[in-house]
Design a protein around this motif. Structure first.
Motif, PDB file in Angstrom:
ATOM      1  N   ALA A 107       0.870  27.159  12.057  1.00  0.00           N
ATOM      2  CA  ALA A 107       2.321  27.309  13.092  1.00  0.00           C
ATOM      3  C   ALA A 107       2.229  25.305  13.136  1.00  0.00           C
ATOM      4  CB  ALA A 107       2.208  27.129  14.213  1.00  0.00           C
ATOM      5  N   TYR A 108       1.456  24.357  12.470  1.00  0.00           N
ATOM      6  CA  TYR A 108       0.440  23.131  12.765  1.00  0.00           C
ATOM      7  C   TYR A 108       1.939  22.910  11.514  1.00  0.00           C
ATOM      8  CZ  TYR A 108      -1.951  18.606  12.851  1.00  0.00           C
ATOM      9  OH  TYR A 108      -1.843  17.554  12.792  1.00  0.00           O
ATOM     10  N   TRP A 109       1.656  23.511  10.207  1.00  0.00           N
ATOM     11  CA  TRP A 109       1.784  22.428   8.671  1.00  0.00           C
ATOM     12  C   TRP A 109       3.653  22.945   9.181  1.00  0.00           C
ATOM     13  CZ3 TRP A 109      -1.875  25.125   5.449  1.00  0.00           C
ATOM     14  CH2 TRP A 109      -3.177  24.387   5.261  1.00  0.00           C
ATOM     15  N   THR A 110       4.321  23.507  10.310  1.00  0.00           N
ATOM     16  CA  THR A 110       5.923  24.118  10.403  1.00  0.00           C
ATOM     17  C   THR A 110       5.898  23.306  11.016  1.00  0.00           C
ATOM     18  OG1 THR A 110       5.352  26.650  11.258  1.00  0.00           O
ATOM     19  CG2 THR A 110       6.098  26.650   8.642  1.00  0.00           C
ATOM     20  N   ASN A 111       4.995  22.544  11.779  1.00  0.00           N
ATOM     21  CA  ASN A 111       6.024  21.030  13.213  1.00  0.00           C
ATOM     22  C   ASN A 111       6.456  22.267  14.077  1.00  0.00           C
ATOM     23  OD1 ASN A 111       5.799  19.179  11.389  1.00  0.00           O
ATOM     24  ND2 ASN A 111       7.634  20.116  10.721  1.00  0.00           N
ATOM     25  N   ARG A 310     -16.073  26.647  10.720  1.00  0.00           N
ATOM     26  CA  ARG A 310     -15.698  27.865   9.155  1.00  0.00           C
ATOM     27  C   ARG A 310     -14.268  27.858   9.957  1.00  0.00           C
ATOM     28  NH1 ARG A 310     -19.114  31.611  12.846  1.00  0.00           N
ATOM     29  NH2 ARG A 310     -17.305  32.485  14.106  1.00  0.00           N
ATOM     30  N   HIS A 311     -13.139  27.484  10.535  1.00  0.00           N
ATOM     31  CA  HIS A 311     -11.963  27.663  10.256  1.00  0.00           C
ATOM     32  C   HIS A 311     -11.947  26.141   9.845  1.00  0.00           C
ATOM     33  CE1 HIS A 311      -8.159  28.410  13.561  1.00  0.00           C
ATOM     34  NE2 HIS A 311      -7.926  28.584  12.171  1.00  0.00           N
ATOM     35  N   GLN A 312     -12.508  25.410   9.994  1.00  0.00           N
ATOM     36  CA  GLN A 312     -12.375  24.432   8.954  1.00  0.00           C
ATOM     37  C   GLN A 312     -12.237  23.902   7.859  1.00  0.00           C
ATOM     38  OE1 GLN A 312     -11.867  20.648  10.077  1.00  0.00           O
ATOM     39  NE2 GLN A 312     -10.928  20.319   8.680  1.00  0.00           N
ATOM     40  N   GLU A 313     -13.123  24.815   6.712  1.00  0.00           N
ATOM     41  CA  GLU A 313     -13.342  25.415   5.604  1.00  0.00           C
ATOM     42  C   GLU A 313     -11.962  26.691   5.061  1.00  0.00           C
ATOM     43  OE1 GLU A 313     -17.087  27.983   5.572  1.00  0.00           O
ATOM     44  OE2 GLU A 313     -18.538  26.320   6.627  1.00  0.00           O
ATOM     45  N   ILE A 317      -9.601  24.891   2.434  1.00  0.00           N
ATOM     46  CA  ILE A 317      -8.994  25.708   0.981  1.00  0.00           C
ATOM     47  C   ILE A 317      -7.669  25.970   1.670  1.00  0.00           C
ATOM     48  CG2 ILE A 317      -9.368  28.292   0.531  1.00  0.00           C
ATOM     49  CD1 ILE A 317     -12.247  28.153   1.550  1.00  0.00           C
ATOM     50  N   LEU A 318      -6.936  26.714   2.189  1.00  0.00           N
ATOM     51  CA  LEU A 318      -5.696  26.566   2.528  1.00  0.00           C
ATOM     52  C   LEU A 318      -4.819  25.484   1.981  1.00  0.00           C
ATOM     53  CD1 LEU A 318      -5.213  28.862   5.332  1.00  0.00           C
ATOM     54  CD2 LEU A 318      -5.109  29.650   3.319  1.00  0.00           C
ATOM     55  N   ALA A 319      -4.840  24.714   2.644  1.00  0.00           N
ATOM     56  CA  ALA A 319      -4.453  23.107   2.024  1.00  0.00           C
ATOM     57  C   ALA A 319      -4.615  22.818   0.514  1.00  0.00           C
ATOM     58  CB  ALA A 319      -5.630  21.627   2.656  1.00  0.00           C
ATOM     59  N   VAL A 326      -4.961  18.152   4.679  1.00  0.00           N
ATOM     60  CA  VAL A 326      -6.014  18.683   5.691  1.00  0.00           C
ATOM     61  C   VAL A 326      -5.170  18.266   6.967  1.00  0.00           C
ATOM     62  CG1 VAL A 326      -8.416  18.605   5.702  1.00  0.00           C
ATOM     63  CG2 VAL A 326      -7.034  18.848   3.946  1.00  0.00           C
ATOM     64  N   ILE A 327      -6.352  19.438   7.549  1.00  0.00           N
ATOM     65  CA  ILE A 327      -6.146  18.998   8.590  1.00  0.00           C
ATOM     66  C   ILE A 327      -7.287  18.985  10.411  1.00  0.00           C
ATOM     67  CG2 ILE A 327      -3.847  19.257   9.496  1.00  0.00           C
ATOM     68  CD1 ILE A 327      -4.510  22.098  10.697  1.00  0.00           C
ATOM     69  N   ASP A 328      -8.003  18.373  10.446  1.00  0.00           N
ATOM     70  CA  ASP A 328      -8.628  18.918  11.415  1.00  0.00           C
ATOM     71  C   ASP A 328      -9.254  20.302  12.859  1.00  0.00           C
ATOM     72  OD1 ASP A 328     -11.124  18.715  13.724  1.00  0.00           O
ATOM     73  OD2 ASP A 328     -11.368  16.483  14.092  1.00  0.00           O
ATOM     74  N   ALA A 329      -9.612  20.747  12.362  1.00  0.00           N
ATOM     75  CA  ALA A 329      -9.911  22.251  12.906  1.00  0.00           C
ATOM     76  C   ALA A 329      -9.879  22.198  14.117  1.00  0.00           C
ATOM     77  CB  ALA A 329     -10.889  22.944  12.615  1.00  0.00           C
TER      78      ALA A 329
END
Length: 354
Positions: A107-111, A310-313, A317-319, A326-329
């Motif tokens: 959702a964040y990556w798609t605004n 864990r979400h940040q990890e 990987i997804l980024a 990379v975003i801040d979890a």
């Protein structure tokens, strides 16, 4: 305490919450603007309504009686999964959804600005995974390293897709070392793709694991564990919904009972299996019991620090795997809601009943 119920809407009595009134908007279904740094209001104006896409917990709230503790009008939407939830968010037809931890990243990556308002997992998650890796007959894969050069089912933007990227990372493999086959992770798509020889490996969960092996083990079908946590589950809402003070108060009330509802399902095994797996999902009691035991006990963290780490990890990987930034979890979470689940469990007890 009395309440009335219709097929899709439930209206209930007032809960025992701290009183912080919003008198100025008591008759207005749209509350005043609530800034991100303002305290959450804890009294819900009488005209407030939430549309909630949380089918499994709908049944848990109703069967446990916890729905009687909600002081607002709730319309249950039969919506689940990241893509459908986000589509409803964009259409302004859903206020809160229940998903794995990947949709808020997507959702964040798609605004689509959203925030997580409750988080859970499973105790002993490696003993109680959501997914196994299904292996096609004749694929010859017995360990994660054996995925090199193989065709793997992949669903971008969904939990199964993220799991595959994490599996490759754990195995020391790059995407170029395998062939990712984009397939929607719906119903039996992955199981059928495995059985039909379209892919060599795919993440399968729930009764798919059992039915896949029952049908195709004699042909050489197998599953292998991926050895990773795949259990995160969250409630999240669009930021614009959380900026509505009335809706934010209602969401806080809903999130506060979320953990208690989950615990009720574990304390009432037979009733829950019949209500959810048999009546709602159309499974046999045997399959329902298999899934109940596979789920294990819920983990309801009082503090989100480890959850966010864990979400940040996963984000990193997804980024790398998708080419996104990379975003801040921590930016995905609204920590004003952090203590609510634990408070609800403390009030209603581990049995999860009022």
């Amino acid at each position: 305490m009395s309440y009335r119920a219709t097929r899709r809407t439930l209206i209930a009595g007032t809960p025992a919450l701290a009183a912080l009134a919003l008198a100025a908007c008591s008759e207005d279904p749209t509350g005043p603007v609530l800034t991100a740094d303002a305290d959450l209001p804890t009294a819900v104006p009488s005209a407030t309504k939430l549309v909630v896409g949380d089918p499994q917990n709908q049944v848990a709230y109703e069967k446990s009686g916890l729905v009687k503790q909600l002081s607002f009008e709730i319309e249950w939407a039969n919506i689940s999964g990241g893509p459908k939830t986000q589509e409803a968010f964009r259409a302004h037809s859903l206020d809160i959804g229940s998903v794995a931890d990947i949709p808020p990243i997507h959702a964040y990556w798609t605004n689509l600005p959203t925030k997580i308002v409750a988080a859970s997992g499973r105790l002993d998650p490696l003993e109680h995974p959501i997914y196994d890796l299904g292996i096609a007959p004749g694929a010859g894969i017995t360990a994660l390293e054996g995925l090199r050069g193989k065709r793997i089912a992949y669903s971008p933007g969904q939990a199964q897709g993220a799991l595959i990227l994490r599996v490759l990372d754990k195995a020391g493999l790059a995407q170029s070392d395998v062939e990712l086959i984009e397939l929607p992770s719906t119903a039996d798509t992955y199981s059928n793709a495995l059985a039909g020889g379209e892919v060599d490996a795919a993440p399968i969960g729930g009764t798919q694991v059992k039915s896949y092996l029952n049908k195709y083990a004699s042909d050489g079908a197998t599953t292998i564990p991926h050895g990773l946590r795949d259990d995160p589950w969250v409630l999240y809402s669009p930021v614009e919904v959380l900026e509505d003070a009335s809706k934010a108060a209602a969401i806080a009330e809903y999130a506060r009972l979320w953990g208690a509802a989950r615990l009720w399902t574990r304390a009432n095994k037979e009733e829950w299996i019949n209500a959810w797996f048999v009546e709602h999902e159309g499974l046999s009691y045997e399959d329902g019991e298999y899934l109940f035991d596979r789920e294990g006990e819920p983990e309801l963290p009082e503090d989100w620090d480890e959850t966010i780490a864990r979400h940040q990890e996963t984000i990193e990987i997804l980024a790398e795997g998708t080419g996104n930034d990379v975003i801040d979890a921590g930016d995905l979470y609204d920590r004003r809601f952090e203590p609510l689940v634990a408070a609800g469990v403390q009030e209603y007890g581990e049995a999860g009943a009022p």
